[in-house]
Design a protein around this motif. Structure first.
Motif, PDB file in Angstrom:
ATOM      1  N   LEU A  16      24.362  35.908  43.107  1.00 46.63           N
ATOM      2  CA  LEU A  16      24.884  34.630  42.626  1.00 46.63           C
ATOM      3  C   LEU A  16      24.037  33.470  43.146  1.00 46.63           C
ATOM      4  N   VAL A 102      32.975  34.846  47.313  1.00 44.45           N
ATOM      5  CA  VAL A 102      32.640  35.743  46.210  1.00 44.45           C
ATOM      6  C   VAL A 102      33.411  37.047  46.403  1.00 44.45           C
ATOM      7  N   ASN A 206      33.406  37.930  40.829  1.00 42.86           N
ATOM      8  CA  ASN A 206      32.187  38.485  40.253  1.00 42.86           C
ATOM      9  C   ASN A 206      32.569  39.648  39.344  1.00 42.86           C
ATOM     10  N   ALA A 238      27.533  37.561  37.971  1.00 40.07           N
ATOM     11  CA  ALA A 238      26.325  37.136  38.687  1.00 40.07           C
ATOM     12  C   ALA A 238      25.075  37.790  38.103  1.00 40.07           C
ATOM     13  N   GLU A 241      24.274  36.017  34.857  1.00 40.61           N
ATOM     14  CA  GLU A 241      23.849  34.640  35.128  1.00 40.61           C
ATOM     15  C   GLU A 241      22.420  34.600  35.650  1.00 40.61           C
ATOM     16  N   LEU A 266      27.794  29.363  35.741  1.00 39.21           N
ATOM     17  CA  LEU A 266      27.415  28.638  36.951  1.00 39.21           C
ATOM     18  C   LEU A 266      27.720  27.149  36.822  1.00 39.21           C
TER      19      LEU A 266
END
Length: 362
Positions: A16, A102, A206, A238, A241, A266
Motif C-alpha cells: 500500500l 492495514v 486490504n 493494494a 492500486e 488511494l
C-alpha cells in the motif's frame, strides 16, 4: 499533522505504501507524492472542489492540500515487550497524530499470514492490545515522578497524576484511551506522552480484486467493529492500486473503468485519512493560483490566516468569505459581491470546510 500506517506482517502494508509512493510518476500533476525519508512521504488530498473553482477562476497553477504519511515498522505479538521491531514501532507511532491500520481481508495461499489464519478482527485485537500494554508501561513509569512533583504543590503535576490514574483505570479494563473523555486541562497535562490508544484510528481493509467495494464477509466484520468504535474504514486492493499507480494516462483511466472504479481507491484513502486527523480545507482563489489550505476543524479565521503566513494572523482585520455553491450560481466574484453573497467575518468566525476566502490584515 501526520498519520502512521501500521499493520501485522503480510497484510499488505508495504504494498500500500509503495503504491502511494509510485504515484509520483504519471500522476504527479494531479496527486503529487515526494519521498522525505525511506519510510515517510507527502501525498496530496484529491479534492474535486479545486477543479470546480478553476472553471470560474482560471489560475496559473492548482495546489491541493497535502498529507504526511509514515510507514511504521511492522508489529508482532509481544511488541510492547520489545519483540520484533517493537521498540522502533512504538517510538514512531508515538509521534504521529492518527493511525491507519492495514487489515488483511483476503485469502491467498501464496501469502502466509503471520498467525496461519486470516482473521481481521484478531489482527485488530493484537495490535490494540500491544498498544494498550505499551501505554500502561509509559503511564506507570510517569506516575511516581508526577506524584512526587504533586506533593510539592505543583498544580500541573496534580492534574497529571489525576489524568494518569484515570487512564490506567481505563486501560486495565482493556479499553483504548480514545474512548476515554478527559477534561481539557487533564488531557493537556499528559499530551506529551504520545499515548497511542488515544490517537484516532482509520481501518484500511486490504481486499482482493474480487471485492473492490469491500462487500465481502471479512470487510463487513471490520466495518461493524469500526462503526461500534466510531472509526472509519476504507476498502483498498493494494495489489491493484500498485499496478494502477504505475500506469500513464489514458491507460490508468482505462484500467479503472475496466474494474468499475471512478478513481483510485488511494484517493478515497487520502481524503478519509485527512478527516480522521480532524482536518478540513479552505480555499484561496486568484489568477496566480487556486489553493487548498489545511486547518483543524474548529479553527478561527485568524488561525486560518496564520497557515498562509504568521503575519496574517497577527495583523488579522477581517476575512471575506463565499461558498463554492454561490460561485457556481453567480459565476464570478464580481457578481457575488453585487448580489451580497460575499460575507465579511471577524476574528471570532469559525471556519467552515470549503470556505473560499480573501484575508485582510494590517
Amino acid at each position: 499533522m501526520e498519520a502512521g500506517i501500521v499493520g501485522l506482517p503480510n497484510v499488505g502494508k508495504s504494498t500500500l505504501f509503495n503504491a502511494l509512493t509510485s504515484t509520483q510518476g504519471a500522476q504527479a500533476a494531479n496527486y503529487p507524492f515526494c519521498t522525505i525519508e525511506p519510510n515517510e512521504g507527502i501525498v496530496s488530498v484529491p479534492d474535486d472542489r479545486l477543479g470546480r473553482i478553476t472553471k470560474f477562476i482560471p489560475p496559473q497553477k492548482v495546489i491541493p492540500a497535502i498529507l504526511k504519511l509514515v510507514d511504521i515498522a511492522g508489529i508482532v505479538k509481544g511488541a510492547s515487550e520489545g519483540q520484533g521491531l517493537g521498540n522502533k514501532f512504538l517510538s514512531h507511532i508515538r509521534q504521529v497524530d492518527a493511525i491507519l491500520q492495514v487489515v488483511r481481508c483476503f485469502n491467498d495461499p501464496d501469502v502466509i499470514h503471520v498467525t496461519g489464519n486470516v482473521d481481521p478482527l484478531s489482527d485488530i485485537e493484537t495490535i490494540e492490545m500491544e498498544l494498550m500494554l505499551a501505554d500502561i508501561q509509559a503511564l506507570e513509569i510517569a506516575l511516581p515522578k508526577a506524584q512526587k512533583a504533586g506533593r510539592t504543590g505543583d498544580k500541573e503535576a496534580k492534574l497529571r497524576v489525576a489524568a494518569i490514574e484515570a487512564c490506567l483505570a481505563h486501560l486495565t479494563k482493556e479499553l483504548p484511551l480514545r474512548s476515554l473523555k478527559l477534561a481539557a486541562p487533564e488531557a493537556e497535562a499528559i499530551q506529551s506522552f504520545g499515548l497511542m490508544t488515544a490517537k484516532p484510528i482509520l481501518f484500511v481493509a486490504n481486499v482482493d480484486e474480487s471485492d473492490l467495494l469491500g462487500q465481502g464477509p471479512m470487510v463487513q466484520r471490520v466495518r461493524e467493529f469500526a462503526t461500534k468504535i466510531s472509526a472509519g474504514i476504507v476498502p483498498v486492493c493494494a495489489k491493484l492500486e500498485s499496478e494502477i499507480a504505475e500506469l500513464e494516462e489514458p491507460d490508468r483511466s482505462e484500467m479503472l473503468a475496466g474494474v468499475g472504479l471512478k478513481e483510485p481507491a488511494l484517493a478515497a484513502l487520502a481524503r478519509e485519512a485527512y478527516r480522521t486527523l480532524g482536518l478540513q480545507s479552505y480555499f484561496t482563489a486568484g489568477e496566480k493560483e487556486v489553493r487548498a489550505w489545511t486547518i483543524p476543524v474548529g479553527a478561527t479565521a485568524p488561525q486560518a490566516a496564520g497557515v498562509i503566513h504568521s503575519d496574517f494572523e497577527k495583523g488579522f482585520i477581517r476575512v471575506e468569505v463565499y461558498s463554492l455553491e454561490d460561485l457556481e450560481k453567480y459565476g464570478s466574484e464580481k457578481e457575488l459581491r453585487a448580489a451580497g453573497r460575499l460575507r465579511v467575518e471577524g476574528k471570532n468566525y469559525i471556519m467552515q470546510d470549503g470556505d473560499i476566502c480573501h484575508f485582510l490584515f494590517n
